[in-house]
Write a protein that holds these residues in place. Sequence first.
Motif, PDB file in Angstrom:
ATOM      1  N   PHE A  83       0.656  -1.208  -0.085  1.00 17.27           N
ATOM      2  CA  PHE A  83      -0.017  -0.048  -0.082  1.00 17.27           C
ATOM      3  C   PHE A  83       0.794   1.250  -0.012  1.00 17.27           C
ATOM      4  O   PHE A  83       1.638   1.568   0.853  1.00 17.27           O
ATOM      5  CB  PHE A  83      -0.864  -0.103   1.255  1.00 17.27           C
ATOM      6  N   SER A  84       0.712   1.876  -1.115  1.00 17.90           N
ATOM      7  CA  SER A  84       1.579   3.180  -1.267  1.00 17.90           C
ATOM      8  C   SER A  84       0.964   4.382  -0.816  1.00 17.90           C
ATOM      9  O   SER A  84      -0.156   4.431  -0.115  1.00 17.90           O
ATOM     10  CB  SER A  84       1.751   3.451  -2.829  1.00 17.90           C
ATOM     11  N   LEU A  85       1.518   5.437  -0.679  1.00 15.47           N
ATOM     12  CA  LEU A  85       1.216   6.758  -0.403  1.00 15.47           C
ATOM     13  C   LEU A  85      -0.188   6.965  -0.975  1.00 15.47           C
ATOM     14  O   LEU A  85      -1.081   7.462  -0.385  1.00 15.47           O
ATOM     15  CB  LEU A  85       2.015   7.816  -0.564  1.00 15.47           C
ATOM     16  N   GLN A  86      -0.276   6.909  -2.225  1.00 11.19           N
ATOM     17  CA  GLN A  86      -1.505   7.095  -2.917  1.00 11.19           C
ATOM     18  C   GLN A  86      -2.693   6.213  -2.330  1.00 11.19           C
ATOM     19  O   GLN A  86      -4.081   6.684  -2.085  1.00 11.19           O
ATOM     20  CB  GLN A  86      -1.449   6.709  -4.382  1.00 11.19           C
ATOM     21  N   ASP A  87      -2.373   4.898  -2.175  1.00 12.62           N
ATOM     22  CA  ASP A  87      -3.457   4.122  -1.182  1.00 12.62           C
ATOM     23  C   ASP A  87      -3.914   4.587   0.285  1.00 12.62           C
ATOM     24  O   ASP A  87      -5.031   4.887   0.644  1.00 12.62           O
ATOM     25  CB  ASP A  87      -2.966   2.663  -0.916  1.00 12.62           C
ATOM     26  N   CYS A  88      -2.820   5.273   0.929  1.00 14.05           N
ATOM     27  CA  CYS A  88      -3.315   5.884   2.199  1.00 14.05           C
ATOM     28  C   CYS A  88      -3.912   7.074   1.978  1.00 14.05           C
ATOM     29  O   CYS A  88      -5.059   7.362   2.891  1.00 14.05           O
ATOM     30  CB  CYS A  88      -1.784   6.231   3.057  1.00 14.05           C
ATOM     31  N   LEU A  89      -3.645   7.827   0.936  1.00 12.31           N
ATOM     32  CA  LEU A  89      -4.390   9.292   0.601  1.00 12.31           C
ATOM     33  C   LEU A  89      -6.045   8.827   0.340  1.00 12.31           C
ATOM     34  O   LEU A  89      -6.921   9.566   0.632  1.00 12.31           O
ATOM     35  CB  LEU A  89      -3.866   9.842  -0.480  1.00 12.31           C
ATOM     36  N   ARG A  90      -5.995   7.521  -0.171  1.00 16.21           N
ATOM     37  CA  ARG A  90      -7.515   7.243  -0.483  1.00 16.21           C
ATOM     38  C   ARG A  90      -8.191   6.827   0.788  1.00 16.21           C
ATOM     39  O   ARG A  90      -9.437   7.328   0.981  1.00 16.21           O
ATOM     40  CB  ARG A  90      -7.531   5.933  -1.499  1.00 16.21           C
ATOM     41  N   VAL A  91      -7.717   6.202   1.559  1.00 14.75           N
ATOM     42  CA  VAL A  91      -8.102   5.956   3.141  1.00 14.75           C
ATOM     43  C   VAL A  91      -8.407   7.261   3.751  1.00 14.75           C
ATOM     44  O   VAL A  91      -9.485   7.555   4.438  1.00 14.75           O
ATOM     45  CB  VAL A  91      -7.326   4.969   3.972  1.00 14.75           C
ATOM     46  N   HIS A  92      -7.353   8.267   3.663  1.00 19.28           N
ATOM     47  CA  HIS A  92      -7.502   9.557   4.397  1.00 19.28           C
ATOM     48  C   HIS A  92      -8.933  10.426   3.877  1.00 19.28           C
ATOM     49  O   HIS A  92      -9.671  10.861   4.470  1.00 19.28           O
ATOM     50  CB  HIS A  92      -6.529  10.495   4.059  1.00 19.28           C
ATOM     51  N   GLU A  93      -8.982  10.295   2.560  1.00 19.77           N
ATOM     52  CA  GLU A  93     -10.066  11.127   2.024  1.00 19.77           C
ATOM     53  C   GLU A  93     -11.343  10.448   2.466  1.00 19.77           C
ATOM     54  O   GLU A  93     -12.461  11.011   2.572  1.00 19.77           O
ATOM     55  CB  GLU A  93      -9.807  10.913   0.483  1.00 19.77           C
ATOM     56  N   CYS A 153      10.661   2.607  -2.062  1.00 23.91           N
ATOM     57  CA  CYS A 153      10.450   1.232  -2.706  1.00 23.91           C
ATOM     58  C   CYS A 153       9.152   1.117  -3.257  1.00 23.91           C
ATOM     59  O   CYS A 153       9.352   0.374  -4.383  1.00 23.91           O
ATOM     60  CB  CYS A 153      10.578   0.125  -1.542  1.00 23.91           C
ATOM     61  N   LEU A 154       8.315   1.700  -2.936  1.00 22.45           N
ATOM     62  CA  LEU A 154       6.785   1.678  -3.661  1.00 22.45           C
ATOM     63  C   LEU A 154       6.229   3.057  -3.836  1.00 22.45           C
ATOM     64  O   LEU A 154       5.910   3.698  -2.766  1.00 22.45           O
ATOM     65  CB  LEU A 154       5.815   0.835  -2.870  1.00 22.45           C
ATOM     66  N   HIS A 155       6.115   3.632  -4.811  1.00 22.63           N
ATOM     67  CA  HIS A 155       5.572   4.931  -5.156  1.00 22.63           C
ATOM     68  C   HIS A 155       4.536   5.082  -6.619  1.00 22.63           C
ATOM     69  O   HIS A 155       4.950   4.085  -7.395  1.00 22.63           O
ATOM     70  CB  HIS A 155       6.696   5.992  -5.005  1.00 22.63           C
ATOM     71  N   HIS A 156       4.318   6.239  -6.936  1.00 19.76           N
ATOM     72  CA  HIS A 156       3.830   6.342  -8.201  1.00 19.76           C
ATOM     73  C   HIS A 156       4.333   7.539  -8.991  1.00 19.76           C
ATOM     74  O   HIS A 156       3.742   8.331  -9.497  1.00 19.76           O
ATOM     75  CB  HIS A 156       2.099   6.542  -8.108  1.00 19.76           C
ATOM     76  N   GLY A 157       5.661   7.749  -8.561  1.00 17.76           N
ATOM     77  CA  GLY A 157       6.181   8.581  -9.303  1.00 17.76           C
ATOM     78  C   GLY A 157       6.405  10.199  -8.535  1.00 17.76           C
ATOM     79  O   GLY A 157       7.097  11.191  -9.010  1.00 17.76           O
ATOM     80  N   GLU A 158       5.849  10.213  -7.141  1.00 11.72           N
ATOM     81  CA  GLU A 158       5.829  11.366  -6.725  1.00 11.72           C
ATOM     82  C   GLU A 158       7.263  11.860  -6.208  1.00 11.72           C
ATOM     83  O   GLU A 158       7.775  10.912  -5.571  1.00 11.72           O
ATOM     84  CB  GLU A 158       4.799  11.485  -5.612  1.00 11.72           C
ATOM     85  N   PRO A 159       7.611  12.847  -6.585  1.00 11.62           N
ATOM     86  CA  PRO A 159       9.141  13.310  -6.042  1.00 11.62           C
ATOM     87  C   PRO A 159       8.920  13.342  -4.354  1.00 11.62           C
ATOM     88  O   PRO A 159       7.893  13.455  -3.752  1.00 11.62           O
ATOM     89  CB  PRO A 159       9.395  14.831  -6.413  1.00 11.62           C
ATOM     90  N   MET A 160      10.360  13.254  -3.587  1.00  7.66           N
ATOM     91  CA  MET A 160      10.059  13.064  -2.151  1.00  7.66           C
ATOM     92  C   MET A 160       9.465  14.303  -1.470  1.00  7.66           C
ATOM     93  O   MET A 160       8.492  14.177  -0.576  1.00  7.66           O
ATOM     94  CB  MET A 160      11.471  12.806  -1.579  1.00  7.66           C
ATOM     95  N   ALA A 161       9.907  15.769  -2.090  1.00  6.52           N
ATOM     96  CA  ALA A 161       9.190  16.963  -1.534  1.00  6.52           C
ATOM     97  C   ALA A 161       7.800  16.961  -1.705  1.00  6.52           C
ATOM     98  O   ALA A 161       6.871  17.233  -0.582  1.00  6.52           O
ATOM     99  CB  ALA A 161      10.026  18.009  -2.096  1.00  6.52           C
ATOM    100  N   GLU A 162       7.222  16.572  -2.637  1.00  5.65           N
ATOM    101  CA  GLU A 162       5.562  16.493  -2.928  1.00  5.65           C
ATOM    102  C   GLU A 162       5.016  15.324  -2.023  1.00  5.65           C
ATOM    103  O   GLU A 162       3.931  15.577  -1.565  1.00  5.65           O
ATOM    104  CB  GLU A 162       5.328  15.985  -4.447  1.00  5.65           C
ATOM    105  N   ALA A 163       5.749  14.307  -2.058  1.00 10.40           N
ATOM    106  CA  ALA A 163       5.082  12.993  -1.092  1.00 10.40           C
ATOM    107  C   ALA A 163       5.363  13.518   0.220  1.00 10.40           C
ATOM    108  O   ALA A 163       4.131  13.414   1.108  1.00 10.40           O
ATOM    109  CB  ALA A 163       6.107  11.930  -1.383  1.00 10.40           C
ATOM    110  N   LEU A 164       6.084  14.227   0.813  1.00  6.08           N
ATOM    111  CA  LEU A 164       6.053  14.718   2.244  1.00  6.08           C
ATOM    112  C   LEU A 164       5.108  15.669   2.338  1.00  6.08           C
ATOM    113  O   LEU A 164       4.230  15.805   3.443  1.00  6.08           O
ATOM    114  CB  LEU A 164       7.599  15.513   2.353  1.00  6.08           C
ATOM    115  N   ARG A 165       4.681  16.527   1.661  1.00  4.27           N
ATOM    116  CA  ARG A 165       3.653  17.729   1.649  1.00  4.27           C
ATOM    117  C   ARG A 165       2.254  16.995   1.508  1.00  4.27           C
ATOM    118  O   ARG A 165       1.431  17.519   2.319  1.00  4.27           O
ATOM    119  CB  ARG A 165       3.987  18.938   0.567  1.00  4.27           C
TER     120      ARG A 165
END
Length: 304
Positions: free
Chosen positions: A182-192, A207-219
């Motif tokens: 479960f990537s950040l994008q999956d977690c964002l679905r749950v958050h929403e 290790c598991l992402h959808h191309g989000e740069p680190m700075a964007e993922a952090l924000r």
Amino acid sequence: MKIGYPCVNESLDCSSGATFRLASYSAERVETTVAGNLACLQRILEYNVAHGLRFFRIGSSIVPFGSHPINTFAWRTRFAAGFQALGDYIRAENMRVSFHPDQFVVLNSPNADIVQRSIAELEYQGAMLDLMGLDSTAKLQIHIGGLYGDRDAALARFIATYRTLPEAVRRRLVIENDDRLFSLQDCLRVHEAVGIPILFDNFHHECLHHGEPMAEALRLAAATWHPARDGVMMMDYSSQQPGERKGKHAATLEEELFRGFLGHLHGLDVDIMLEIKDKEASACRAISVLHELQLVAAEATAAR
């Protein structure tokens, strides 16, 4: 910004997670073991304060078999004063603490018994934070769980179970992006869906992402934390151990990699848990890096 490490201090001669076998359970053993664990936890917190480490993940075994039906000892009453004293110290020293329940806590399992045992474990660990008198910025960190062959169904089960949790658990619960399922994008679905904050793990994102740069993922992750209710974002930091399988955590802090990661923050305030094998040794080096970069006040590193 606070720096911390999880569960075990390798510089001290005690453990806050001492336990015993289920077959040797007795109320007397619970009482003796909890007393020793709380005393050691106090020593760990004092060590951390002396070294400027104001973020600590408490181990799950403070109370042996704390969520198991066999444990009928009234530990909440017996140790109410001890937990309160720890909470008073944590607040007085401007510390932050959390728990990370073990991998058997799986809220999206199709097995109802596993879900109920998971909820019982979260209630037990949340109860310790409640006994300490800590507010909802002290968190319980979990993963979404298993995939079970159907991502959408797995996410839907987590969301449905989350909505049934006691408020005392929901207000503390955060989810972490993982390195395989479960990537950040999956977690964002749950958050929403339910508003749960996302505890960001930089190494898992690598290790598991959808191309989000680190700075964007952090924000993206930081935006899921309510400043008053949740506090600043908590995150886990690690890096790859050279020569090992993908996803193996580093044995010690690679300072140049850590400096490079800090460059992605661009002023974002985060509390960083180092998931590095040598625990407080790397955490102390990380504090030195923050001081060097003027990201932490000099007095925060002064021994008391």
